[in-house]
Design a protein around this motif. Structure first.
Motif: not given
Length: 611
Positions: A218-224, A247-255
């Protein structure tokens, strides 16, 4: 935390009221903060150069006056052309046109002539704004028409304000405005990077591994997302740029879903559905990135809405699980975690309907989600620490219980061992009496029945029985005494016996007091060996002196040397049963027996090892 076998406690009215109060308080605090940190007052230079009376150019050529709703001008379609009039007193100075915030893909015409953007071609601008420098030859003294065309990927097109003025008045304010705009996104990117690295460092601990990986994602998604919001490092096609954001939205919500699934007690329940859904959404997003003209706005809204809705469903299901387990304990966590659906719904509305608070809540919402992640990790640490303390308390109680049980068992074993030791000692005494004095008394009985048996023989046998009885009693009296004291008791009896035979005793004891201790059985065995040696010296040596030397050896044992000064006749000397008994008894206590005879007398050496 409710025990697995504990009955399910239904929430009371007080618990429900407490939950409502917590939810309202957290929501009010967050959205109140959002109102407080709304965009600050515009720069005075922007206000002085702001173009007013902006109209919307319709498709049929007509123009519709617009009232800026909180300084936001909205079109009705995906593409809108906003027209304004600016007065130029000195055209030779040139003109700077700046749009602080707009939707995406802006172009400018001045008096019907297209003006290229002065920003780098890779800039997509949007939150960074876009700047045009209009050359003097395109300007005329007096009114000049500015037409800004805005394109949007979905829903409506909009722009914030239209600023026009001389370069010397706007260059510095534009730089300052852009710096203020980029700092939050850049700060979010740095925060996400360092937080993700910190989570990966925490993941080295097995107790935090899964939750740390979820938070790192989730933090990686927020950084991106921070890098994506800066919008200056992505010179890609529009479909690829949009796919990157999705994809950033998907990674953040997956985390976030993985974190919420592990936030509350119980085993994670959404790992498999989360992996499957993420793969499906990722495949759809990647496929859409290869569509040259991009997908339709409706499909984009459905795709992004599905990600948000499914993620919020999993989050709400997770916090419901926590409330079912223990509503009082998990109420604060549930109230904080409910910010996730609140923020995501606000951002979803902002994608369809534009208003200042929604636009401002988007970066604030991402920061709020980052705070949620950190709170989740802290809360997880508290949970694990509490579980560890509970486990330690339970372990201490079980250890104390087992220690008490072991103590009872040990006491029983001590009693059994004591009884066994007493029984062994009784058996040994009975065996010693049977083998020693019992045999001698039997010999006396047989001799007394034989009328021809010499009286001296009967007397000698009785004396041997008495000596053996005394040795047995002396060995029992030596309980708790060291070997030097026990041998000292034997000295008195040896001196008496030798004196009666007209011989003297030379005694030497170099054992340290208390150096060696032996139980009664081995002491009696040593007594008997020494007694047999004294008897042999009296009967067979013909000497006048017996020496007994007791010395410690290098291995920690003891060496006993018994010697006489007699001169036995080698022709008549032979090894009898007494010597065999002495060897056997020395072996019983783990020692050795050595006999030496010569012109100067006979000596025996008994070596008793350290016990």
């Amino acid at each position: 935390m409710r025990a697995p076998d504990a009955p399910l406690m239904l929430p009371t009215r007080a618990d429900t009221v407490r939950l409502i109060v917590w939810v309202l308080a957290v929501q009010a605090l967050f959205w109140g903060l959002g109102l407080v940190v709304r965009p600050s007052a515009p720069d005075p230079a922007f206000e002085r150069s702001r173009v007013s009376d902006i109209v919307l150019q319709n498709a049929d050529g007509t123009q519709t006056p617009l009232d800026g709703r909180a300084n936001y001008y909205l079109g009705t379609e995906r593409e809108a052309t906003f027209i304004g009039i600016v007065e130029v007193a000195r055209p030779e100075r040139g003109l700077v046109v700046f749009v602080p915030r707009y939707n995406r893909f802006a172009s400018l015409t001045v008096n019907g002539e297209t003006v290229p953007s002065s920003d780098a071609p890779s800039w997509r601008a949007n939150r960074m704004g876009i700047k045009w420098v209009v050359p003097a030859q395109l300007l005329q003294q007096g009114p000049n028409q500015l037409a800004v065309t805005i394109q949007r990927e979905c829903c409506k097109a909009y722009l914030a304000r239209l600023i026009a003025g001389p370069p010397e008045a706007l260059d510095v304010p534009i730089q300052q405005w852009r710096m203020q705009s980029v700092i939050p996104s850049f700060g979010l990117m740095v925060l996400g990077i360092f937080a993700a690295i910190g989570c990966l460092m925490v993941s080295r601990s097995p107790a935090y591994r899964t939750i740390a990986f979820a938070a790192a994602l989730a933090f990686t998604g927020m950084a991106l997302s921070g890098l994506w919001a800066i919008d200056i490092l992505t010179p890609s096609s529009e479909p690829v740029y949009v796919a990157a954001g999705q994809m950033i939205l998907l990674a953040t919500f997956a985390g976030l879903v993985a974190l919420a699934d592990r936030w509350f007690p119980g085993e994670p329940r959404f790992d498999r559905p989360l992996v499957i859904a993420s793969l499906v959404f990722a495949a759809v997003i990647i496929t859409c990135s290869f569509v040259s003209d991009g997908v339709t706005p409706l499909f984009r809204n459905i795709l992004e809405g599905a990600i948000v809705v499914l993620a919020n469903f999993a989050v709400i299901a997770s916090l419901k699980r926590g409330l079912v387990a223990d509503r009082r304990l998990w109420t604060p966590d549930a109230a904080v975690l409910l910010l996730v659906p609140a923020i995501s719904i606000a951002d979803l509305i902002a994608a369809i309907r534009i208003n200042p608070l929604a636009l401002n809540s988007a970066p604030l919402g991402v920061l709020g989600l980052a705070i949620l992640l950190m709170l989740g990790i802290v809360r997880r640490g508290q949970m694990l620490s509490q579980r560890l303390e509970d486990a330690n308390t339970l372990l201490d109680a079980r250890i104390a219980q087992k220690e008490a049980e072991l103590e009872v068992t040990a006491e029983r074993l001590r009693v059994v061992e004591a009884e066994a030791a007493v029984q062994r000692e009784r058996s040994r005494i009975m065996r010693d009496m049977h083998d020693g004095m019992g045999g001698q008394l039997l010999s006396v009985l047989m001799l007394s029945r034989d009328e021809s048996a010499p009286r001296a023989t009967i007397t000698q046998t009785v004396e041997q029985a008495i000596d053996d009885l005394r040795l047995l009693i002396d060995s029992l009296d030596s309980v708790g005494d060291s070997l030097d004291i026990a041998l000292g008791q034997f000295r008195e009896r040896a001196e008496t016996k030798l004196r009666a035979a007209g011989m003297r005793l030379v005694w030497s004891n170099r054992l340290e007091s208390g150096a060696i201790s032996l139980p009664p059985g081995p002491i009696l065995t040593i007594y008997r060996i020494m007694q047999e040696a004294i008897n042999n010296a009296v009967r067979h040596s013909g000497g006048s002196m017996v020496s007994i030397a007791i010395n410690p050896d290098d291995a920690g044992g003891v060496v006993i040397i018994i010697a006489d000064d007699g001169k036995p006749d080698p022709a008549t000397w032979r090894k009898g049963r007494g010597l065999e008994n002495m060897e056997r008894r020395a072996a019983e206590v783990g020692g050795s027996f050595v006999l030496e005879t010569g012109a100067e007398g006979t000596s025996i050496t008994i070596t008793i090892p350290k016990v």
